[in-house]
Design a protein around this motif. Structure first.
Motif, PDB file in Angstrom:
ATOM      1  N   GLY A 453       0.819  -1.213   0.000  1.00 53.46           N
ATOM      2  CA  GLY A 453       0.000   0.000   0.000  1.00 53.46           C
ATOM      3  C   GLY A 453       0.852   1.262   0.000  1.00 53.46           C
ATOM      4  N   LEU A 454       2.114   1.139   0.460  1.00 51.50           N
ATOM      5  CA  LEU A 454       2.991   2.315   0.494  1.00 51.50           C
ATOM      6  C   LEU A 454       3.575   2.635  -0.883  1.00 51.50           C
ATOM      7  N   ALA A 455       3.356   1.726  -1.845  1.00 52.41           N
ATOM      8  CA  ALA A 455       3.905   1.950  -3.180  1.00 52.41           C
ATOM      9  C   ALA A 455       2.953   2.809  -3.998  1.00 52.41           C
ATOM     10  N   SER A 456       2.715   4.024  -3.521  1.00 55.65           N
ATOM     11  CA  SER A 456       1.881   4.953  -4.291  1.00 55.65           C
ATOM     12  C   SER A 456       2.353   6.379  -3.998  1.00 55.65           C
ATOM     13  N   GLY A 457       1.983   7.297  -4.893  1.00 53.56           N
ATOM     14  CA  GLY A 457       2.479   8.667  -4.811  1.00 53.56           C
ATOM     15  C   GLY A 457       2.123   9.341  -3.492  1.00 53.56           C
ATOM     16  N   GLY A 458       3.072  10.089  -2.932  1.00 61.26           N
ATOM     17  CA  GLY A 458       2.791  10.906  -1.749  1.00 61.26           C
ATOM     18  C   GLY A 458       3.171  10.261  -0.434  1.00 61.26           C
ATOM     19  N   THR A 459       3.398   8.934  -0.420  1.00 67.02           N
ATOM     20  CA  THR A 459       3.703   8.310   0.869  1.00 67.02           C
ATOM     21  C   THR A 459       5.061   8.792   1.398  1.00 67.02           C
ATOM     22  N   GLY A 460       5.986   9.101   0.485  1.00 69.16           N
ATOM     23  CA  GLY A 460       7.288   9.628   0.916  1.00 69.16           C
ATOM     24  C   GLY A 460       7.133  11.016   1.531  1.00 69.16           C
ATOM     25  N   ASP A 461       6.234  11.828   0.957  1.00 66.53           N
ATOM     26  CA  ASP A 461       6.001  13.170   1.526  1.00 66.53           C
ATOM     27  C   ASP A 461       5.444  13.048   2.939  1.00 66.53           C
ATOM     28  N   VAL A 462       4.564  12.070   3.134  1.00 62.29           N
ATOM     29  CA  VAL A 462       4.004  11.852   4.474  1.00 62.29           C
ATOM     30  C   VAL A 462       5.125  11.464   5.448  1.00 62.29           C
ATOM     31  N   LEU A 463       6.009  10.561   4.994  1.00 62.55           N
ATOM     32  CA  LEU A 463       7.101  10.138   5.877  1.00 62.55           C
ATOM     33  C   LEU A 463       7.988  11.330   6.255  1.00 62.55           C
ATOM     34  N   GLY A 464       8.291  12.181   5.284  1.00 62.73           N
ATOM     35  CA  GLY A 464       9.119  13.360   5.568  1.00 62.73           C
ATOM     36  C   GLY A 464       8.472  14.264   6.609  1.00 62.73           C
ATOM     37  N   GLY A 465       7.149  14.425   6.523  1.00 62.90           N
ATOM     38  CA  GLY A 465       6.434  15.249   7.510  1.00 62.90           C
ATOM     39  C   GLY A 465       6.475  14.628   8.896  1.00 62.90           C
ATOM     40  N   LEU A 466       6.335  13.311   8.940  1.00 63.88           N
ATOM     41  CA  LEU A 466       6.359  12.622  10.247  1.00 63.88           C
ATOM     42  C   LEU A 466       7.730  12.786  10.911  1.00 63.88           C
ATOM     43  N   ILE A 467       8.785  12.570  10.127  1.00 66.08           N
ATOM     44  CA  ILE A 467      10.131  12.686  10.724  1.00 66.08           C
ATOM     45  C   ILE A 467      10.348  14.119  11.211  1.00 66.08           C
ATOM     46  N   GLY A 468       9.922  15.101  10.380  1.00 66.58           N
ATOM     47  CA  GLY A 468      10.064  16.504  10.788  1.00 66.58           C
ATOM     48  C   GLY A 468       9.347  16.786  12.099  1.00 66.58           C
ATOM     49  N   ALA A 469       8.138  16.227  12.244  1.00 64.30           N
ATOM     50  CA  ALA A 469       7.367  16.449  13.480  1.00 64.30           C
ATOM     51  C   ALA A 469       8.088  15.847  14.686  1.00 64.30           C
ATOM     52  N   PHE A 470       8.688  14.691  14.510  1.00 62.17           N
ATOM     53  CA  PHE A 470       9.400  14.069  15.641  1.00 62.17           C
ATOM     54  C   PHE A 470      10.694  14.824  15.964  1.00 62.17           C
ATOM     55  N   LEU A 471      11.348  15.354  14.941  1.00 62.11           N
ATOM     56  CA  LEU A 471      12.527  16.189  15.220  1.00 62.11           C
ATOM     57  C   LEU A 471      12.104  17.425  16.015  1.00 62.11           C
ATOM     58  N   ALA A 472      10.964  18.016  15.639  1.00 64.16           N
ATOM     59  CA  ALA A 472      10.489  19.201  16.363  1.00 64.16           C
ATOM     60  C   ALA A 472      10.167  18.858  17.813  1.00 64.16           C
ATOM     61  N   GLN A 473       9.793  17.602  18.063  1.00 61.96           N
ATOM     62  CA  GLN A 473       9.514  17.174  19.445  1.00 61.96           C
ATOM     63  C   GLN A 473      10.796  16.742  20.153  1.00 61.96           C
ATOM     64  N   ARG A 474      11.924  17.120  19.593  1.00 59.30           N
ATOM     65  CA  ARG A 474      13.264  16.935  20.186  1.00 59.30           C
ATOM     66  C   ARG A 474      13.722  15.488  20.236  1.00 59.30           C
ATOM     67  N   LEU A 475      13.185  14.648  19.371  1.00 62.09           N
ATOM     68  CA  LEU A 475      13.781  13.321  19.262  1.00 62.09           C
ATOM     69  C   LEU A 475      15.100  13.465  18.501  1.00 62.09           C
ATOM     70  N   SER A 476      16.048  12.583  18.794  1.00 60.71           N
ATOM     71  CA  SER A 476      17.298  12.589  18.028  1.00 60.71           C
ATOM     72  C   SER A 476      16.964  12.209  16.587  1.00 60.71           C
ATOM     73  N   PRO A 477      17.845  12.536  15.625  1.00 55.88           N
ATOM     74  CA  PRO A 477      17.549  12.143  14.235  1.00 55.88           C
ATOM     75  C   PRO A 477      17.302  10.638  14.097  1.00 55.88           C
ATOM     76  N   GLY A 478      18.091   9.825  14.805  1.00 58.71           N
ATOM     77  CA  GLY A 478      17.916   8.366  14.703  1.00 58.71           C
ATOM     78  C   GLY A 478      16.570   7.921  15.250  1.00 58.71           C
ATOM     79  N   ASP A 479      16.177   8.468  16.407  1.00 61.40           N
ATOM     80  CA  ASP A 479      14.890   8.093  17.005  1.00 61.40           C
ATOM     81  C   ASP A 479      13.721   8.620  16.173  1.00 61.40           C
TER      82      ASP A 479
END
Ligand SMILES: NC(=O)C1=CN([C@@H]2O[C@H](COP(=O)(O)OP(=O)(O)OC[C@H]3O[C@@H](n4cnc5c(N)ncnc54)[C@H](O)[C@@H]3O)[C@@H](O)[C@H]2O)[C@@H](O)CC1
Ligand SMILES: [K+]
Length: 552
Positions: A453-479
């Motif tokens: 189901g992840l093999a469709s347009g836009g799922t990468g953009d969603v992942l980028g937003g999620l990682i950005g949100a977790f970085l903003a919540q002060r998680l380390s880049p790895g976490d």
């Protein structure tokens, strides 16, 4: 079979070490004796008996055995089934050359297990088939009788006739998840990994061949789930943890870093993320990413648009603050996610340079990666900026960054990940089936969640937003990368369980699902809002029991 048999450990959701072939060989040299093959065979026989269920007396089992120790496992499995009264036959096209495998062959023969050289005509009549052709010792593509047997085993697999692969599906490279030498691979319904899990079962093409993966540690590896402490450093830890080339990504690794949602929190507590992209005509990608960042709990989300044509606000999510790139106050963000819909114009290049200079933690995705691939000076600046970035290439982007082709990246995903990390010295997420996460100063993670189901347009953009949100919540880049990749994949699975995918799953549906999974995990970690203390009131009810009521 849904229950976990006695000798197996149910590792799902645990950060298990993944051992490559070299590490398995070291364990074998250290601990192997003849009893090991017997224990492997016991586990396999137990699996077969459990899946036969009430067909133990009526159903027949077909075992295919190769010339090495994988074949030895299979032959002793056949012997054990035979002793328990199961109608079992073993196809052994080439007699084992020596050692434990030959001893297993002789034991099976002497006990009267029917041994065949070719596949019987009535093979489709079996209830269960076992692939014991080759394990971690396969050096060249399956050929001759083994190629034909691999094809036959694959065609036997059906919803009612399981094919169990011993240790790994024959033909699969245990380290990379690629077919050995581009040859055939057995398509199994289940795989019983011996001693430890292998990376190739979960990355590359592995998941298409393994079916559900089970683990029989054989009493050797503690089968240790990786602790958060040992996962921090390659140098620390002991036993399996040391040997682990990678670790299976699991919530236990990143959940402790997520901020608690305390009553006194305010929107600043959970950080501000800027999603930067939005070239003319591609603002949708940026909004998709920004919506995902909102759902993943960032306190404030900016969508920063380079081009024209962006809406004044996002109607379903007016919480998102849409900004023009040339007017954006970079100091207002705690973390950045750069690249979704950004294009490769000169102004995009300048904005990427500005983002690198801010010193903020950032995801570099999509066109940001293509710009880095095109511009060596920019790439050098990103590499020199330290370890605060998360690069999220798919195999094509990884190939451009490394100056190679997609096939080469896919042929050795762990190798490509290492090269990217050597070059950029930061966290790298190599997307694809079995996404790999290279962390700084800690072993790589291999992600077990996700589906087609992840093999469709836009799922990468969603992942980028999620990682950005977790970085903003002060998680380390790895976490941040581990949390986002895990829940992004898990969301695809839970949506598919409800019929929302894998076919037709849309990227935008992932974000609310991630929100639900994350809150469930936070509730399990911290307790649920409203689980407040109970107070016993002084009076009693009619039955004389003290009455209890919530404090508020
Ligand atoms: N050594 C041990 O202590 C244990 C081994 N175990 C099992 O043994 C397996 C590893 O055993 P081996 O190292 O013997 O390796 P395999 O059984 O995977 O096969 C290697 C044998 O096949 C031959 N071979 C390799 N490629 C071939 C090809 N394309 N065509 C024909 N022959 C080919 C090799 O010359 C060698 O004889 C594991 O995957 C696991 O299933 C487990 O039983 C646990 C204990
Ligand atoms: K096998």
């Amino acid at each position: 079979m849904t229950t976990t048999p006695r000798h197996f450990r149910d590792y799902r959701g645990l950060p298990m070490p993944l051992l490559d072939v070299a590490a398995h060989r070291r364990i074998e040299v250290r601990d192997a004796d003849a009893s090991l093959m017997r224990r492997a065979a016991e586990a396999a026989a137990e699996w077969v008996l459990a899946s036969l269920g009430d067909k133990v007396r009526g159903g027949s089992v077909l075992v295919c055995a190769g010339p090495g120790n994988n074949g030895g496992d299979a032959l002793l499995c056949a012997l054990q089934l035979h002793r328990r009264g199961v109608a079992v036959r073993a196809v052994v096209p080439v007699r084992p050359g020596g050692g434990d495998a030959l001893a297993a062959f002789e034991s099976a023969r002497q006990a009267g297990v029917p041994l065949l050289v070719d596949l019987p005509d009535d093979a489709t009549g079996c209830a269960v088939a076992v692939d014991g052709l080759f394990g971690i010792g396969l050096r060249r593509p399956l050929g001759g009788p083994f190629e034909a047997l691999a094809a036959a085993l694959s065609s036997l697999r059906s919803p009612t006739r399981p094919v169990l692969a011993l240790d790994l599906p024959s033909g699969l490279d245990a380290d990379t998840g690629r077919p050995v030498g581009g040859g055939p691979v057995v398509a199994a319904s289940a795989t019983l990994a011996m001693i430890a899990l292998k990376p190739g079962l979960f990355t590359g093409l592995g998941r298409d061949y393994t079916g559900r993966v089970w683990l029989a540690p054989l009493g050797l590896t503690d089968g240790l789930p990786h602790s958060r402490a040992t996962s921090r450093s390659n140098a620390e830890g002991s036993g399996d943890a040391d040997a682990a080339g990678a670790i299976l990504n699991a919530p236990g690794l990143f959940l402790p870093s997520l901020p608690a949602r305390r009553a006194a929190a305010h929107k600043g507590t959970f950080g501000t993320v800027a999603i930067v992209g939005g070239d003319t005509g591609t603002c949708g990608a940026t909004l998709l990413s920004a919506r995902a960042a909102l759902s993943a709990g960032a306190g404030r989300v900016h969508a920063v648009m380079l081009g024209t044509g962006a809406p004044a606000y996002d109607a379903p999510h007016p919480e998102i603050m849409i900004r023009a790139a040339d007017k954006f106050d970079w100091d207002s963000a705690d973390a950045l996610s750069v690249g979704a819909g950004m294009g490769r114009s000169d102004s995009a290049r300048a904005v990427l340079g500005r983002a690198i200079e801010t010193g903020k933690p950032a995801v570099l995705d999509a066109d940001a990666l293509n710009l880095l691939a095109d511009d060596g000076a920019l790439a050098a600046r990103a590499a020199a900026a330290g370890d605060r970035f998360v690069l999220t290439p798919h195999p094509g982007e990884a190939a451009r960054l490394l100056g190679t082709d997609t096939g080469t990246v896919e042929a050795n995903r762990p190798g490509a990940l290492r090269q990217l990390q050597q070059r950029f010295r930061c966290t790298v997420v190599l997307k694809g089936s079995g996404t790999l996460i290279g962390r700084v100063g800690a072993p790589a993670l291999l992600n077990p969640t996700g589906n087609a189901g992840l093999a469709s347009g836009g799922t990468g953009d969603v992942l980028g937003g999620l990682i950005g949100a977790f970085l903003a919540q002060r998680l380390s880049p790895g976490d941040a990368a581990a949390a986002a990749v895990y829940w992004h994949g898990r969301a695809a699975e839970t949506l598919a369980e409800r019929g929302i995918g894998p076919a037709g799953l849309t990227a935008g549906e992932l974000a609310p699902e991630v929100r639900g999974l994350m809150n469930q995990a936070l509730h399990e970690r911290d307790g649920r809002e409203g689980d407040g203390p109970l107070v016993a009131l002084a009076d009693a009810d009619a039955a004389g029991s003290p009455r209890q009521a919530p404090l508020y």
